[in-house]
Design an enzyme around this catalytic site. Sequence first.
Site, PDB file in Angstrom:
ATOM      1  N   ARG A 119       0.840  -1.204   0.000  1.00 40.55           N
ATOM      2  CA  ARG A 119       0.000   0.000   0.000  1.00 40.55           C
ATOM      3  C   ARG A 119       0.864   1.238   0.000  1.00 40.55           C
ATOM      4  NH1 ARG A 119      -2.416   0.563   4.778  1.00 40.55           N
ATOM      5  NH2 ARG A 119      -3.796   2.164   3.956  1.00 40.55           N
TER       6      ARG A 119
ATOM      7  N   LYS B  55       3.848  -7.420  12.034  1.00 39.83           N
ATOM      8  CA  LYS B  55       3.035  -7.644  10.829  1.00 39.83           C
ATOM      9  C   LYS B  55       3.241  -9.050  10.270  1.00 39.83           C
ATOM     10  CE  LYS B  55       1.997  -5.516   6.370  1.00 39.83           C
ATOM     11  NZ  LYS B  55       1.711  -4.218   5.756  1.00 39.83           N
TER      12      LYS B  55
ATOM     13  N   ARG C 246      -0.532   4.432  13.365  1.00 42.30           N
ATOM     14  CA  ARG C 246       0.437   3.636  14.135  1.00 42.30           C
ATOM     15  C   ARG C 246       0.020   3.670  15.600  1.00 42.30           C
ATOM     16  NH1 ARG C 246       4.823   6.218  14.977  1.00 42.30           N
ATOM     17  NH2 ARG C 246       4.360   8.181  13.966  1.00 42.30           N
TER      18      ARG C 246
HETATM   19  C1  BTN Z   1       0.709  -3.958   2.327  1.00 44.04           C
HETATM   20  O1  BTN Z   1       0.748  -4.407   3.463  1.00 44.04           O
HETATM   21  O2  BTN Z   1       1.226  -2.862   2.050  1.00 44.04           O
HETATM   22  C2  BTN Z   1       0.039  -4.761   1.251  1.00 44.04           C
HETATM   23  C3  BTN Z   1       0.919  -5.860   0.763  1.00 44.04           C
HETATM   24  C4  BTN Z   1       0.268  -6.698  -0.332  1.00 44.04           C
HETATM   25  C5  BTN Z   1       1.235  -7.667  -0.935  1.00 44.04           C
HETATM   26  C6  BTN Z   1       0.572  -8.616  -1.884  1.00 44.04           C
HETATM   27  S1  BTN Z   1       1.625  -9.942  -2.370  1.00 44.04           S
HETATM   28  C7  BTN Z   1       0.510 -10.421  -3.618  1.00 44.04           C
HETATM   29  C8  BTN Z   1      -0.023  -9.161  -4.237  1.00 44.04           C
HETATM   30  N1  BTN Z   1       0.864  -8.708  -5.288  1.00 44.04           N
HETATM   31  C9  BTN Z   1       1.461  -7.565  -4.988  1.00 44.04           C
HETATM   32  O3  BTN Z   1       2.282  -6.970  -5.707  1.00 44.04           O
HETATM   33  N2  BTN Z   1       1.049  -7.122  -3.800  1.00 44.04           N
HETATM   34  C10 BTN Z   1       0.081  -8.027  -3.204  1.00 44.04           C
END
Ligand code: BTN
Length: 263
Positions: A63, A122, A260
Amino acid sequence: MQPPLLWPSEAIWEAVAPRLPGFTVEVLPEIDSTNTELMRRARAGSPDPVLLVAERQTAGRGRRGRGWVSSAGDSLTFSLGLPLAPAGWSGLSLAVGVAVAGALGPGITLKWPNDLWIEGRKLAGILVETATVAGLAADSDQALARYTIVGIGINIAPQPAMPGQDIAPAALREVWPQADAPGTLQRIALPLVQALQSFARDGFAPFEAAFAARDVLKGRSVSLSDGTTGTASGVDRSGALLVHTAAGLQLVSSSEVSVRPAS
Ligand code: BTN
């Protein structure tokens, strides 16, 4: 070298296809990002429901423009793409978090808006993106259908802290010692599809209680990315975070706001 991963593609297809006509499961050894790939396909006019798994991502995305780094076998990275037409979109990523945490069992908490945690670290992240696709029919209530891509990354085995981070992320094996990527996907796939279909029908309300039961921020001091501080007090019916601040109750709904726990 890790042994080859045996993915339960057929079992997942058999469980999901009856509720999602045209559904397919695809496993790729490597791709830039499963979300990016499904977005490319949607933009090229292919809005079919698909579960796309990558054993390795070379440009995983998180994100707020961040990257998502993971290693083959030690993590599960996949995206589910499907047309959805909910009346409103807010709360969708919370509903996804509820479904994934519920499928993985106790000991996993949810940090608004879309992280899964174990004991303050996390475990997993969720990246929801949507695309307009020409020709996607509206549903009977004329809600606009969009191709919805739900990307999920889960740490399966313990991993070292990233440069610049003090603590290592959590790993699923802390609460489920036998966890592996294929078995984890098998646990999640059907509950995830069911949750998305329930959300499209009834919105966030049916997920509210389950979110509250795992809400790690509730009652804690939090600071927002704009510098505001306050006490998190759960979420409302639309999934917005309620924060009691010096200026009164603030509803935080923007996914661009990071929250946070204050140290
Ligand atoms: C976050 O916590 O910021 C979100 C992470 C999301 C990661 C997943 S892995 C599969 C899918 N493909 C990506 O490029 N991102 C999501």
